[in-house]
Enzyme design. Structure first.
Site, PDB file in Angstrom:
ATOM      1  N   TYR A   1      -5.733  15.428 -10.658  1.00  0.00           N
ATOM      2  CA  TYR A   1      -4.663  14.526 -11.061  1.00  0.00           C
ATOM      3  C   TYR A   1      -3.644  15.658 -11.673  1.00  0.00           C
ATOM      4  CZ  TYR A   1      -2.243  11.374 -14.223  1.00  0.00           C
ATOM      5  OH  TYR A   1      -1.577  10.614 -14.831  1.00  0.00           O
TER       6      TYR A   1
ATOM      7  N   ASN B   1       0.908  -1.244   0.013  1.00  0.00           N
ATOM      8  CA  ASN B   1      -0.133   0.157   0.021  1.00  0.00           C
ATOM      9  C   ASN B   1       0.918   1.137   0.071  1.00  0.00           C
ATOM     10  OD1 ASN B   1      -1.519   2.284   0.907  1.00  0.00           O
ATOM     11  ND2 ASN B   1      -2.686   1.201   2.284  1.00  0.00           N
TER      12      ASN B   1
ATOM     13  N   LYS C   1       0.031  16.077  -9.819  1.00  0.00           N
ATOM     14  CA  LYS C   1       1.381  15.910 -10.700  1.00  0.00           C
ATOM     15  C   LYS C   1       2.108  17.058 -10.779  1.00  0.00           C
ATOM     16  CE  LYS C   1       0.888  11.871 -12.165  1.00  0.00           C
ATOM     17  NZ  LYS C   1       1.636  10.590 -11.614  1.00  0.00           N
TER      18      LYS C   1
ATOM     19  N   ILE D   1      -1.081   6.608 -22.828  1.00  0.00           N
ATOM     20  CA  ILE D   1      -0.365   5.262 -22.975  1.00  0.00           C
ATOM     21  C   ILE D   1      -1.168   4.295 -23.690  1.00  0.00           C
ATOM     22  CG2 ILE D   1       1.315   3.676 -22.011  1.00  0.00           C
ATOM     23  CD1 ILE D   1       2.351   6.462 -22.019  1.00  0.00           C
TER      24      ILE D   1
END
Ligand code: VAH
Length: 268
Positions: free
Chosen positions: A95, A6, A99, A125
């Site tokens: 997000y 975790n 980042k 990706i």
């Protein structure tokens, strides 16, 4: 060897590093853009705590860290085309915000503690593996739907261009940067991308293999996320400093993906 961990458990991560003599960490655990907008508090908590734990353990045990960032770190006020490594970064998703935080924290640990932190801003990706809740997931689902049903309803508009790359190019870029000599690195975070991809272009490429393939376009909440991101990326620094070079273009990726997804569907 493989084990579960975790990433919110710093002591567990430390124990793993000591017990297995770990010298490098590639930190991919993250809540992605679309899922993050459906549960912002969970995205903020996991994405920030995870990078904090990884950098702290890297500081304590002198590890080399490659913690990928994303084109999601750019926002509506960043240059839309050919976005450079260094520019305005005001992302509008949790997000993207986490980042940018990770990039800045990584730079701080590098400057203050000498941690060998490296990062790549991944584009979308594309591989046969089921995606994990991102805005670029359409570029994977489209292959499954083409082979299973011969039609696909895309959640972005047909002209939404986003930077993308094949998973093998992503792995090659990651390993190349991870192994690059520190003396060759003029920055800690690099843009990388193979090509920009629009849903209508990929649909046309698939139709050269499956002529009857049909796509309809029904943008949802992910359209606003995609619209806040660059359409194309400038990755010349990665090509110059450590030899980044993609192998797959849209045509060869399409051939490879149709083959891999067909294989997967045969065995599942
Ligand atoms: C996402 N696949 O869509 C990820 C990626 C560039 C996008 O970070 O959230």
């Amino acid at each position: 060897p493989f084990t579960y961990l975790n990433v919110m458990d710093k002591d567990g991560l430390s124990r793993l590093v000591v017990e297995h003599g770990i010298t490098r960490i590639i930190h991919n655990a993250s809540i992605l853009s679309a899922v993050g907008e459906q549960n912002p508090q969970r995205g903020i908590e996991l994405n920030t705590t995870a990078i904090e734990n990884v950098l702290e353990v890297a500081r304590m045990y002198n590890l080399r860290v490659l913690a990928p960032s994303s084109i999601a770190a750019f926002g509506p006020s960043s240059p839309k085309e050919n976005t450079p490594d260094i520019t305005i970064m005001r992302p509008t998703t949790v997000y993207g915000i986490t980042k940018v935080y990770g990039e800045l924290l990584g730079d701080y640990y590098h400057q203050k503690y000498g941690v060998d932190y490296r990062s790549l801003r991944y584009p979308g990706i594309i591989s046969a593996a089921m995606p994990g809740g991102g805005t670029t997931d359409w570029a994977i689902h489209i292959f499954y739907e083409a082979l299973k049903h011969g039609k696909y309803e895309c959640f972005l508009s047909e002209y939404t261009a986003l930077p993308m790359m094949h998973l093998r190019d992503c792995i090659n870029a990651t390993v190349s940067l991870l192994n690059a000599d520190n003396a060759d690195l003029k920055q800690r975070t690099y843009n990388v991308s193979a090509f920009s991809l629009r849903p209508n272009d990929l649909a046309a490429a698939i139709r050269t293999h499956i002529p009857s393939f049909e796509v309809t376009y029904k943008p949802d909440f992910r359209q606003q996320i995609a619209d806040s991101w660059p359409s194309s990326i400038d990755d010349l620094n990665a090509r110059r400093d450590w030899g980044w070079q993609e192998e797959y273009d849209m045509a060869s990726l399409t051939e490879d993906m149709l083959r891999e997804v067909e294989e997967y569907l045969k065995s599942h």
